[in-house]
Design a protein around this motif. Sequence first.
Motif, short mmCIF file in Angstrom:
data_model
loop_
_atom_site.label_atom_id
_atom_site.label_comp_id
_atom_site.label_asym_id
_atom_site.label_seq_id
_atom_site.Cartn_x
_atom_site.Cartn_y
_atom_site.Cartn_z
N UNK A 268 21.27 -4.73 130.37
CA UNK A 268 22.43 -5.61 130.36
C UNK A 268 23.07 -5.80 128.98
N UNK A 269 22.78 -4.92 128.03
CA UNK A 269 23.38 -5.05 126.70
C UNK A 269 24.89 -4.84 126.74
N UNK A 270 25.37 -4.02 127.65
CA UNK A 270 26.80 -3.74 127.67
C UNK A 270 27.52 -4.39 128.85
N UNK A 271 26.92 -5.37 129.48
CA UNK A 271 27.55 -6.02 130.63
C UNK A 271 28.86 -6.69 130.23
N UNK A 272 28.89 -7.33 129.08
CA UNK A 272 30.10 -8.05 128.69
C UNK A 272 31.27 -7.10 128.44
N UNK A 273 30.99 -5.88 128.00
CA UNK A 273 32.09 -4.94 127.74
C UNK A 273 32.57 -4.24 129.00
N UNK A 274 31.72 -4.13 130.01
CA UNK A 274 32.15 -3.47 131.27
C UNK A 274 31.43 -4.10 132.46
N UNK A 275 31.74 -5.37 132.76
CA UNK A 275 31.03 -6.07 133.84
C UNK A 275 31.27 -5.49 135.22
N UNK A 276 32.39 -4.82 135.41
CA UNK A 276 32.71 -4.29 136.74
C UNK A 276 32.27 -2.85 136.94
N UNK A 277 31.61 -2.28 135.94
CA UNK A 277 31.13 -0.91 136.07
C UNK A 277 29.99 -0.88 137.10
N UNK B 99 27.39 -4.19 137.36
CA UNK B 99 26.39 -4.69 136.42
C UNK B 99 26.40 -6.21 136.37
N UNK B 100 27.57 -6.81 136.48
CA UNK B 100 27.67 -8.27 136.49
C UNK B 100 26.97 -8.85 137.72
N UNK B 101 27.20 -8.25 138.88
CA UNK B 101 26.54 -8.72 140.11
C UNK B 101 25.04 -8.51 140.04
N UNK B 102 24.62 -7.35 139.50
CA UNK B 102 23.19 -7.07 139.37
C UNK B 102 22.52 -8.08 138.44
N UNK B 103 23.19 -8.38 137.32
CA UNK B 103 22.63 -9.36 136.37
C UNK B 103 22.45 -10.72 137.04
N UNK B 104 23.41 -11.11 137.86
CA UNK B 104 23.31 -12.38 138.59
C UNK B 104 22.12 -12.37 139.53
N UNK B 105 21.94 -11.27 140.26
CA UNK B 105 20.83 -11.16 141.21
C UNK B 105 19.47 -11.15 140.49
N UNK B 106 19.40 -10.48 139.34
CA UNK B 106 18.15 -10.44 138.56
C UNK B 106 17.82 -11.85 138.07
N UNK B 107 18.82 -12.59 137.61
CA UNK B 107 18.59 -13.96 137.13
C UNK B 107 18.11 -14.86 138.27
N UNK B 108 18.71 -14.71 139.46
CA UNK B 108 18.29 -15.50 140.62
C UNK B 108 16.84 -15.19 140.99
N UNK B 109 16.49 -13.92 140.98
CA UNK B 109 15.11 -13.53 141.30
C UNK B 109 14.14 -14.10 140.25
#
Length: 92
Positions: free
Chosen positions: A34-43, A57-67
Amino acid sequence: MQRSGYGPDGIYRSLRPSLALPNNPNLSLVSFLFTSVSSSPNKTALIDADSSQTLSFSQLKTQVAKLAHSLLNFGINKNDIYLMLLFIRGMV
């Protein structure tokens, strides 16, 4: 051109080029992903092979945080060893 990654030794190796991985032994997998999520969240991060549904990547980061928060609520802490077995819809 080689069509299979299986070598004469019977070991499968990807036909894709090798990835350049970071040398920092203290870098976690989550931080690396997730180092580059802020630069390309919709990738696109993941694609479901059966349904073609995608997860950014933005959706994946959210799911990882929830888990991660769910595991903390179960009392699982950093450095605990935990096995998670998932059954995916449509798989036996």
